[in-house]
Design a protein around this motif. Sequence first.
Motif, PDB file in Angstrom:
ATOM      1  N   LYS A  49      -8.227   6.317   2.714  1.00 14.04           N
ATOM      2  CA  LYS A  49      -7.568   6.873   3.908  1.00 14.04           C
ATOM      3  C   LYS A  49      -6.061   6.564   3.916  1.00 14.04           C
ATOM      4  O   LYS A  49      -5.501   6.186   4.928  1.00 14.04           O
ATOM      5  CB  LYS A  49      -8.212   6.357   5.189  1.00 14.04           C
ATOM      6  CG  LYS A  49      -9.669   6.727   5.361  1.00 14.04           C
ATOM      7  CD  LYS A  49     -10.151   6.523   6.787  1.00 14.04           C
ATOM      8  CE  LYS A  49      -9.950   5.127   7.292  1.00 14.04           C
ATOM      9  NZ  LYS A  49     -10.433   4.946   8.676  1.00 14.04           N
ATOM     10  N   LEU A  50      -5.426   6.722   2.754  1.00 21.30           N
ATOM     11  CA  LEU A  50      -3.991   6.449   2.649  1.00 21.30           C
ATOM     12  C   LEU A  50      -3.209   7.395   3.558  1.00 21.30           C
ATOM     13  O   LEU A  50      -3.321   8.615   3.453  1.00 21.30           O
ATOM     14  CB  LEU A  50      -3.535   6.612   1.198  1.00 21.30           C
ATOM     15  CG  LEU A  50      -2.089   6.251   0.870  1.00 21.30           C
ATOM     16  CD1 LEU A  50      -1.787   4.804   1.232  1.00 21.30           C
ATOM     17  CD2 LEU A  50      -1.820   6.485  -0.608  1.00 21.30           C
ATOM     18  N   GLY A  51      -2.417   6.810   4.451  1.00 22.48           N
ATOM     19  CA  GLY A  51      -1.726   7.625   5.451  1.00 22.48           C
ATOM     20  C   GLY A  51      -0.275   7.914   5.145  1.00 22.48           C
ATOM     21  O   GLY A  51       0.162   9.061   5.177  1.00 22.48           O
ATOM     22  N   ARG A  52       0.498   6.887   4.813  1.00 19.28           N
ATOM     23  CA  ARG A  52       1.923   7.115   4.524  1.00 19.28           C
ATOM     24  C   ARG A  52       2.460   6.017   3.614  1.00 19.28           C
ATOM     25  O   ARG A  52       1.969   4.892   3.614  1.00 19.28           O
ATOM     26  CB  ARG A  52       2.747   7.216   5.804  1.00 19.28           C
ATOM     27  CG  ARG A  52       2.709   6.024   6.727  1.00 19.28           C
ATOM     28  CD  ARG A  52       3.432   6.325   8.032  1.00 19.28           C
ATOM     29  NE  ARG A  52       3.348   5.243   8.992  1.00 19.28           N
ATOM     30  CZ  ARG A  52       4.251   4.285   9.116  1.00 19.28           C
ATOM     31  NH1 ARG A  52       5.319   4.265   8.327  1.00 19.28           N
ATOM     32  NH2 ARG A  52       4.107   3.328  10.036  1.00 19.28           N
ATOM     33  N   VAL A  53       3.488   6.413   2.860  1.00 22.89           N
ATOM     34  CA  VAL A  53       4.099   5.526   1.875  1.00 22.89           C
ATOM     35  C   VAL A  53       5.599   5.470   2.116  1.00 22.89           C
ATOM     36  O   VAL A  53       6.242   6.494   2.379  1.00 22.89           O
ATOM     37  CB  VAL A  53       3.826   6.046   0.439  1.00 22.89           C
ATOM     38  CG1 VAL A  53       4.696   5.325  -0.568  1.00 22.89           C
ATOM     39  CG2 VAL A  53       2.364   5.889   0.088  1.00 22.89           C
ATOM     40  N   ASP A  54       6.150   4.278   2.027  1.00 20.51           N
ATOM     41  CA  ASP A  54       7.601   4.073   2.087  1.00 20.51           C
ATOM     42  C   ASP A  54       7.926   2.960   1.095  1.00 20.51           C
ATOM     43  O   ASP A  54       7.622   1.795   1.340  1.00 20.51           O
ATOM     44  CB  ASP A  54       8.042   3.684   3.500  1.00 20.51           C
ATOM     45  CG  ASP A  54       9.553   3.609   3.636  1.00 20.51           C
ATOM     46  OD1 ASP A  54      10.259   3.865   2.640  1.00 20.51           O
ATOM     47  OD2 ASP A  54      10.030   3.295   4.739  1.00 20.51           O
ATOM     48  N   ALA A  55       8.498   3.338  -0.048  1.00 20.57           N
ATOM     49  CA  ALA A  55       8.716   2.357  -1.118  1.00 20.57           C
ATOM     50  C   ALA A  55      10.020   2.638  -1.839  1.00 20.57           C
ATOM     51  O   ALA A  55      10.620   3.718  -1.698  1.00 20.57           O
ATOM     52  CB  ALA A  55       7.546   2.382  -2.099  1.00 20.57           C
TER      53      ALA A  55
END
Length: 205
Positions: A49-55
């Motif tokens: 259930k990966l929702g959002r990424v910030d990397a």
Amino acid sequence: MKKFLAAMLIALLLIPTTIFADVATIEISGDNLAVGETKTITITFKGEKLGRVDADLTYDPSMLSYLGGGNNTGGDTGNVVLKLAGTGEDIVFHLQFKALKEGDSSISVQPRNLYNLDEESMGTSVEAKTVTITGTPAVQEPQVDSGANGETEKPKEDKDKKKENEKKETSFLGGYWLYGLIGGIALLIIIIAGILMAKKKAKRR
């Protein structure tokens, strides 16, 4: 006292389930490069259930030149922002890099925020990959054969040009020979005609 210890034990058992239930993982894939080559490096964030990424992706700008992909707007500075909202599936970024010089170069991904669809943190593990850059690919020279006498023969293109020039030269000389023959015959006709006319005048006298 026994009730207190039992409560602490239950709490300790519940803590790992709460924190590490949905931990995201990061994969960096891509082939090694040769100097001057351009290839794609793929960054994949995986998690339930990966929702959002910030990397942030970091690289050595003296070894690799960033060409595109991700959310970068600051140019080729050694840092690329990877930021995207998902729908519960893997989140994938395709970044293009050009190899600048020979050696080993590290590509590292450091998450700032990884959340699932319920806005629960999915960890901030760092992932890195080393890309090997080899020297410039060798340019193949034209294949040269050795003749029967051991001397090096010229490439086929040179032979074809030489034959074409010989044909032109032969055609040119042949044209001049034909013109000379026609001119000689014409001159001979004029001389014969002159002799005949001279004889006729002599008879009249």
